[in-house]
Design a protein around this motif. Structure first.
Motif, PDB file in Angstrom:
ATOM      1  N   ARG A 126      35.679  76.137  19.758  1.00 33.09           N
ATOM      2  CA  ARG A 126      35.954  74.706  19.354  1.00 33.09           C
ATOM      3  C   ARG A 126      34.483  74.383  18.799  1.00 33.09           C
ATOM      4  O   ARG A 126      33.275  74.867  19.018  1.00 33.09           O
ATOM      5  CB  ARG A 126      35.792  73.867  20.569  1.00 33.09           C
ATOM      6  N   ASP A 152      32.695  71.608  18.211  1.00 31.82           N
ATOM      7  CA  ASP A 152      32.029  70.570  18.819  1.00 31.82           C
ATOM      8  C   ASP A 152      30.793  71.464  20.027  1.00 31.82           C
ATOM      9  O   ASP A 152      30.188  70.822  20.641  1.00 31.82           O
ATOM     10  CB  ASP A 152      32.729  69.453  19.452  1.00 31.82           C
ATOM     11  N   THR A 153      31.345  72.724  20.409  1.00 27.32           N
ATOM     12  CA  THR A 153      30.608  73.517  21.203  1.00 27.32           C
ATOM     13  C   THR A 153      29.870  74.539  20.582  1.00 27.32           C
ATOM     14  O   THR A 153      29.472  75.447  21.278  1.00 27.32           O
ATOM     15  CB  THR A 153      31.756  73.897  22.485  1.00 27.32           C
TER      16      THR A 153
END
Length: 197
Positions: A35, A37-38
């Protein structure tokens, strides 16, 4: 070899948990899709987890999947791909992060995790238009400052938008609309009677 890659895959899945969207072994290479966002958390774990220890990011590049597999691609258009090396464990891994917005692709910068990715991120910004949030100096690297567009995007015209030339009357370099007529390059084959004989 397969058992080593399976062990690496298991270690990565254990360390990264829900950050991994998929983990595949193909052609003796492990690819993790994570992901976006990570990205900082994921890469920090890949670097600092004792069973992984990917100390080096040997390459970071952008990808445009808009015409991938003849346009059958379903998913986000732009991705950032990192190739990591663990010197301690003599292993490599590919990590792919997809930007969630196709119109304005943004991912966090990895400069704080691996300072050597600075120019890689600038190159991906310049050629694909991917914004690296938190980058200390995100500006064009390979194209001119006045360049319009991002030349590695699949929708970028083959001849570009403008051309640069020196104007002797103005005694300076000027930009003007492209004057090159599109043409089809067909190789010309000349057969000589005694060629190779």
């Amino acid at each position: 070899m397969a058992s080593t890659l399976e062990a690496l895959k298991s270690a990565a899945e254990a360390a990264l948990g829900a950050n991994i969207l998929s983990a595949t072994i193909d052609r003796h290479e492990l690819t993790l899709v994570c992901r976006a966002d990570t990205i900082i958390e994921t890469c920090t774990l890949l670097r600092d987890t004792p069973s992984l220890r990917f100390e080096q990011c040997v390459d970071l590049c952008g990808m445009d999947y808009s015409a991938y597999r003849d346009g059958v691609w379903e998913g986000s258009r732009f991705a950032v791909v990192c190739h990591l090396l663990s010197v301690a464990n003599n292993q490599r891994v590919r990590v792919r992060f997809f930007a969630t917005d196709d119109d304005f692709p943004v991912v966090p910068s990895l400069v704080d995790v691996w300072p050597g990715v600075n120019w890689f991120e600038r190159e991906a910004f310049d050629l694909y238009g991917i914004i690296f949030d938190g980058h200390p100096d995100l500006r064009r690297l390979l194209t001119d400052y006045g360049f319009v567009g991002h030349p590695f995007r699949k929708d970028f015209p083959l001849s570009g938008h403008v051309e640069m030339r020196y104007d002797p009357v103005q005694a300076r370099v000027i930009y003007q609309p492209v004057t090159i007529e599109p043409r089809e390059n067909t190789p010309r084959i000349i057969r000589e009677e005694n060629y190779g004989g």
